[in-house]
Design a protein around this motif. Structure first.
Motif, PDB file in Angstrom:
ATOM      1  N   ILE A  22      70.441 -64.836  37.981  1.00 59.82           N
ATOM      2  CA  ILE A  22      71.265 -63.639  38.141  1.00 59.82           C
ATOM      3  C   ILE A  22      70.789 -62.895  39.386  1.00 59.82           C
ATOM      4  CG2 ILE A  22      71.973 -61.440  37.150  1.00 59.82           C
ATOM      5  CD1 ILE A  22      71.652 -62.665  34.388  1.00 59.82           C
ATOM      6  N   LEU A  23      71.696 -62.708  40.305  1.00 63.10           N
ATOM      7  CA  LEU A  23      71.377 -62.028  41.563  1.00 63.10           C
ATOM      8  C   LEU A  23      72.024 -60.649  41.581  1.00 63.10           C
ATOM      9  CD1 LEU A  23      71.907 -64.916  44.137  1.00 63.10           C
ATOM     10  CD2 LEU A  23      69.747 -64.080  43.216  1.00 63.10           C
ATOM     11  N   PRO A  24      71.263 -59.594  41.882  1.00 64.50           N
ATOM     12  CA  PRO A  24      71.867 -58.255  42.017  1.00 64.50           C
ATOM     13  C   PRO A  24      72.743 -58.171  43.255  1.00 64.50           C
ATOM     14  CG  PRO A  24      69.541 -58.212  42.603  1.00 64.50           C
ATOM     15  CD  PRO A  24      69.804 -59.582  42.059  1.00 64.50           C
ATOM     16  N   GLU A  25      73.434 -57.041  43.394  1.00 63.92           N
ATOM     17  CA  GLU A  25      74.398 -56.867  44.478  1.00 63.92           C
ATOM     18  C   GLU A  25      73.760 -56.977  45.860  1.00 63.92           C
ATOM     19  OE1 GLU A  25      78.018 -56.501  46.162  1.00 63.92           O
ATOM     20  OE2 GLU A  25      77.650 -56.554  44.007  1.00 63.92           O
ATOM     21  N   TYR A  26      72.502 -56.565  45.981  1.00 71.93           N
ATOM     22  CA  TYR A  26      71.850 -56.521  47.297  1.00 71.93           C
ATOM     23  C   TYR A  26      71.085 -57.801  47.623  1.00 71.93           C
ATOM     24  CZ  TYR A  26      67.987 -55.238  44.196  1.00 71.93           C
ATOM     25  OH  TYR A  26      67.071 -55.198  43.184  1.00 71.93           O
ATOM     26  N   GLU A  27      71.233 -58.861  46.826  1.00 72.03           N
ATOM     27  CA  GLU A  27      70.538 -60.116  47.077  1.00 72.03           C
ATOM     28  C   GLU A  27      71.524 -61.274  47.203  1.00 72.03           C
ATOM     29  OE1 GLU A  27      67.556 -60.997  44.212  1.00 72.03           O
ATOM     30  OE2 GLU A  27      66.073 -59.646  45.081  1.00 72.03           O
ATOM     31  N   ARG A  28      71.101 -62.281  47.986  1.00 71.33           N
ATOM     32  CA  ARG A  28      71.847 -63.526  48.082  1.00 71.33           C
ATOM     33  C   ARG A  28      70.866 -64.679  47.870  1.00 71.33           C
ATOM     34  NH1 ARG A  28      74.860 -60.035  47.902  1.00 71.33           N
ATOM     35  NH2 ARG A  28      76.789 -59.661  49.074  1.00 71.33           N
ATOM     36  N   GLY A  29      71.397 -65.792  47.403  1.00 70.25           N
ATOM     37  CA  GLY A  29      70.562 -66.958  47.153  1.00 70.25           C
ATOM     38  C   GLY A  29      70.929 -68.106  48.064  1.00 70.25           C
ATOM     39  N   VAL A  30      69.950 -68.607  48.806  1.00 70.01           N
ATOM     40  CA  VAL A  30      70.147 -69.772  49.672  1.00 70.01           C
ATOM     41  C   VAL A  30      69.770 -71.009  48.853  1.00 70.01           C
ATOM     42  CG1 VAL A  30      69.470 -70.906  51.814  1.00 70.01           C
ATOM     43  CG2 VAL A  30      69.661 -68.409  51.729  1.00 70.01           C
ATOM     44  N   VAL A  31      70.770 -71.871  48.620  1.00 72.72           N
ATOM     45  CA  VAL A  31      70.591 -73.010  47.721  1.00 72.72           C
ATOM     46  C   VAL A  31      70.347 -74.282  48.527  1.00 72.72           C
ATOM     47  CG1 VAL A  31      71.644 -74.386  45.884  1.00 72.72           C
ATOM     48  CG2 VAL A  31      72.073 -71.911  45.999  1.00 72.72           C
ATOM     49  N   LEU A  32      69.315 -75.003  48.129  1.00 69.96           N
ATOM     50  CA  LEU A  32      69.001 -76.316  48.716  1.00 69.96           C
ATOM     51  C   LEU A  32      69.155 -77.361  47.624  1.00 69.96           C
ATOM     52  CD1 LEU A  32      65.785 -75.454  50.793  1.00 69.96           C
ATOM     53  CD2 LEU A  32      68.161 -75.471  51.572  1.00 69.96           C
ATOM     54  N   THR A  33      69.962 -78.382  47.899  1.00 71.46           N
ATOM     55  CA  THR A  33      70.151 -79.488  46.968  1.00 71.46           C
ATOM     56  C   THR A  33      69.468 -80.723  47.531  1.00 71.46           C
ATOM     57  OG1 THR A  33      72.277 -78.567  46.284  1.00 71.46           O
ATOM     58  CG2 THR A  33      71.854 -80.864  45.730  1.00 71.46           C
ATOM     59  N   LEU A  34      68.430 -81.153  46.823  1.00 68.66           N
ATOM     60  CA  LEU A  34      67.617 -82.280  47.295  1.00 68.66           C
ATOM     61  C   LEU A  34      67.130 -82.046  48.728  1.00 68.66           C
ATOM     62  CD1 LEU A  34      69.649 -85.295  45.831  1.00 68.66           C
ATOM     63  CD2 LEU A  34      67.585 -84.206  44.906  1.00 68.66           C
ATOM     64  N   GLY A  35      66.773 -80.776  48.993  1.00 73.79           N
ATOM     65  CA  GLY A  35      66.228 -80.423  50.294  1.00 73.79           C
ATOM     66  C   GLY A  35      67.238 -80.076  51.348  1.00 73.79           C
ATOM     67  N   ARG A  36      68.526 -80.240  51.085  1.00 76.81           N
ATOM     68  CA  ARG A  36      69.560 -79.941  52.073  1.00 76.81           C
ATOM     69  C   ARG A  36      70.277 -78.646  51.699  1.00 76.81           C
ATOM     70  NH1 ARG A  36      71.004 -83.973  55.504  1.00 76.81           N
ATOM     71  NH2 ARG A  36      73.057 -83.002  55.769  1.00 76.81           N
ATOM     72  N   TYR A  37      70.622 -77.887  52.736  1.00 78.04           N
ATOM     73  CA  TYR A  37      71.322 -76.623  52.511  1.00 78.04           C
ATOM     74  C   TYR A  37      72.743 -76.892  52.051  1.00 78.04           C
ATOM     75  CZ  TYR A  37      73.865 -72.335  53.649  1.00 78.04           C
ATOM     76  OH  TYR A  37      74.679 -71.241  53.609  1.00 78.04           O
ATOM     77  N   THR A  38      73.110 -76.324  50.900  1.00 73.80           N
ATOM     78  CA  THR A  38      74.445 -76.551  50.329  1.00 73.80           C
ATOM     79  C   THR A  38      75.232 -75.262  50.111  1.00 73.80           C
ATOM     80  OG1 THR A  38      73.461 -76.579  48.105  1.00 73.80           O
ATOM     81  CG2 THR A  38      73.786 -78.701  49.208  1.00 73.80           C
ATOM     82  N   GLY A  39      74.728 -74.118  50.562  1.00 73.52           N
ATOM     83  CA  GLY A  39      75.525 -72.898  50.446  1.00 73.52           C
ATOM     84  C   GLY A  39      74.684 -71.686  50.082  1.00 73.52           C
ATOM     85  N   THR A  40      75.346 -70.537  50.185  1.00 81.05           N
ATOM     86  CA  THR A  40      74.738 -69.257  49.841  1.00 81.05           C
ATOM     87  C   THR A  40      75.463 -68.698  48.629  1.00 81.05           C
ATOM     88  OG1 THR A  40      74.160 -68.846  52.153  1.00 81.05           O
ATOM     89  CG2 THR A  40      74.141 -66.954  50.660  1.00 81.05           C
ATOM     90  N   LEU A  60      69.183 -58.153  51.208  1.00 79.52           N
ATOM     91  CA  LEU A  60      70.066 -57.721  52.299  1.00 79.52           C
ATOM     92  C   LEU A  60      69.924 -56.246  52.640  1.00 79.52           C
ATOM     93  CD1 LEU A  60      73.384 -59.588  51.410  1.00 79.52           C
ATOM     94  CD2 LEU A  60      71.445 -60.393  52.763  1.00 79.52           C
ATOM     95  N   ARG A  61      69.081 -55.541  51.940  1.00 78.41           N
ATOM     96  CA  ARG A  61      68.928 -54.111  52.218  1.00 78.41           C
ATOM     97  C   ARG A  61      68.156 -53.887  53.514  1.00 78.41           C
ATOM     98  NH1 ARG A  61      66.445 -52.297  46.534  1.00 78.41           N
ATOM     99  NH2 ARG A  61      65.300 -54.236  46.961  1.00 78.41           N
ATOM    100  N   ILE A  62      68.314 -52.683  54.068  1.00 74.23           N
ATOM    101  CA  ILE A  62      67.587 -52.335  55.299  1.00 74.23           C
ATOM    102  C   ILE A  62      66.096 -52.262  54.995  1.00 74.23           C
ATOM    103  CG2 ILE A  62      67.176 -50.516  56.993  1.00 74.23           C
ATOM    104  CD1 ILE A  62      70.104 -49.915  57.012  1.00 74.23           C
TER     105      ILE A  62
END
Length: 252
Positions: A22-40, A60-62
């Protein structure tokens, strides 16, 4: 048998918990699938494949970063210690994870080097009096340098400029000399204006000799109103003096 099933159930529950993020409004998750970037991903509920996908959170906050005091040699060879504060935020989470190992540390080191470099191009008087311009220059330079990392530098502010005691005394003497110079210039301008007014008054009185007699009478009236004055003045008309001056011309 029941013990084995209990272990399996516990493992399944743990895998489920590890798969749900669960990610709050001010956070994003960088997802790696088997070591490769597959999306945010994010904000909100994020489902991951256990042991296959891994997610790194990015705020993402200042962020307010304090730049430690730096020893700077100004362009006029004056040693000063300057510290600053940098306001920045992550605008592209994927770049902040994939392009730089530690964006906070990298931004901190970059801010320190750029602070010394930019201030070294200015004289001490400019550092003390043109902070707004220097702040804008630093902000532009840092923003351009951190753009490949997905960082946006919002503002840079110089906090303190510390001088040694010798330089402080020299600046105080300079300021005192500047004040004395201004005082002398103002006094000279006042004398010049007074001389111009006296010249105009003399030219006006020369056109009407009776006006000078009136000035004599006005001066007597002013002196008589002063009760503490013991001086007695007798005005002598210039008409009586002029024949004597004509009879004995001055020797040149």
């Amino acid at each position: 048998m029941f013990g084995f099933l209990g272990v399996v159930v516990i493992l399944v529950v743990m895998l489920l918990f590890s798969a749900i993020k669960i990610l709050p409004e001010y956070e994003r998750g960088v997802v790696l699938t088997l070591g490769r970037y597959t999306g945010t991903k994010g904000p909100g509920l994020v489902l991951l494949i256990p042991m296959v996908q891994r997610m790194m959170r990015v705020d993402l906050r200042i962020t307010v970063m304090d730049v430690p005091p730096q020893d700077v040699i100004s362009r006029d060879n004056v040693s000063v210690r300057v510290n600053a504060v940098v306001y920045f935020r992550v605008v592209e989470p994927d770049k902040s994870v994939l392009q730089v190992a530690d964006f906070y540390q990298a931004t901190s080191q970059l801010a320190q080097t750029r602070l010394r470099s930019v201030l070294g191009q200015h004289e001490l008087d400019e550092i003390l009096s043109q902070r707004e311009s220097i702040n804008r220059t630093l902000q532009t330079i840092l923003d351009e340098a951190t753009d490949p990392w997905g960082i946006k530098v919002a503002n840079v502010e110089i906090k303190d400029v510390d001088l040694n005691d010798t330089m402080v005394r020299a600046i105080a003497r300079q300021a005192e000399a500047e004040r004395e110079r201004r005082a002398k210039v103002i006094h000279a301008e006042g004398e010049m204006q007074a001389a111009e007014k006296l010249r105009d008054a003399a030219a006006m009185l020369s056109q009407q000799p009776q006006a000078l007699q009136l000035r004599y009478l006005q001066t007597l009236a002013d002196m008589s109103n002063n009760g503490k004055s013991s001086t007695i003045v007798f005005p002598l008309p210039l008409d009586l003096i002029k024949p004597l001056m004509d009879a004995f011309p001055s020797k040149s």
